[in-house]
Design an enzyme around this catalytic site. Structure first.
Site, short mmCIF file in Angstrom:
data_model
loop_
_atom_site.label_atom_id
_atom_site.label_comp_id
_atom_site.label_asym_id
_atom_site.label_seq_id
_atom_site.Cartn_x
_atom_site.Cartn_y
_atom_site.Cartn_z
N ARG A 1 0.95 -1.25 0.22
CA ARG A 1 -0.15 -0.15 -0.09
C ARG A 1 1.01 1.21 0.00
O ARG A 1 0.56 2.23 -0.34
CB ARG A 1 -0.98 0.15 0.94
CG ARG A 1 -2.08 -1.14 0.93
CD ARG A 1 -3.10 -1.11 2.17
NE ARG A 1 -2.52 -1.39 3.40
CZ ARG A 1 -2.55 -2.53 3.82
NH1 ARG A 1 -2.99 -3.29 3.19
NH2 ARG A 1 -1.77 -2.64 4.87
N GLU B 1 8.78 -8.05 15.96
CA GLU B 1 8.37 -8.50 17.18
C GLU B 1 7.84 -9.92 17.19
O GLU B 1 7.63 -10.84 18.06
CB GLU B 1 6.99 -7.63 18.04
CG GLU B 1 6.04 -7.62 17.01
CD GLU B 1 6.05 -6.43 16.02
OE1 GLU B 1 5.19 -6.15 15.02
OE2 GLU B 1 7.21 -5.89 15.84
#
Length: 174
Positions: free
Chosen positions: A58, A95
């Protein structure tokens, strides 16, 4: 114009507890899209970038028309193995695991001023990796921007600690 009126929030996507801020509704509204591009242009033009780099996928939708508006070059930052020809790769930790981003070797020259764009700025992990990637080719990352910023996730602090100014059009605190 309040651009938040044109950004759809989809709860529990891609998993329970996550709110997905969807710019598809902004893209579909010509006046809102023009306003968004105008506002972003005003924010990033003072950095005098040579190249705008859109982060897959995007980010391409944001960086390409903005590059045209500003008279800059445009390049794509993609996941590993998605670009043809010789590439430069940067591996990084997230993460939740590992990932890698790449650019084509001949898209940015050493010393060029690059501004990194995505639709949404969240934790800053991929954006930070993109800054590191452009550093590998000797480019100067002069800023980063996105339409939406999830300010509660701390990307701005992470990027500014690297010396990269961050711009966004709308911010959400949760």
């Amino acid at each position: 114009m309040d651009l938040k009126d044109h950004i759809r929030c989809i709860p529990d996507f891609p998993k329970a507890g996550i709110n997905f801020y969807d710019i598809s509704t902004l893209l579909a509204h010509p006046d809102a899209w023009q306003v968004a591009m105008g506002r972003l242009a005003k924010q990033v033009a003072p950095h005098a970038p040579d190249v705008l780099a859109g982060i897959e996928s995007r980010g391409f939708l944001v960086a390409a028309p903005l590059a045209l508006k500003l008279g800059c070059g445009f390049t794509m930052v993609r996941k590993a193995g998605k670009l043809p020809g010789p590439t430069v790769r940067h591996d990084y930790e997230l993460e939740y695991g590992h990932d890698a981003v790449e650019i084509q070797t001949d898209m940015v020259e050493a010393g060029q001023r690059v501004l990194v764009l995505d639709d949404l700025i969240a934790t800053g992990g991929t954006m930070g990796a993109t800054v590191d990637l452009f550093g590998k080719v000797g480019a100067e990352v002069v800023g980063a921007a996105g339409i939406v910023e999830l300010s509660f996730l701390g990307a701005r602090k992470h990027m500014e600690a690297r010396g990269v100014a961050v711009h966004s059009l709308v911010a959400y605190d949760s």
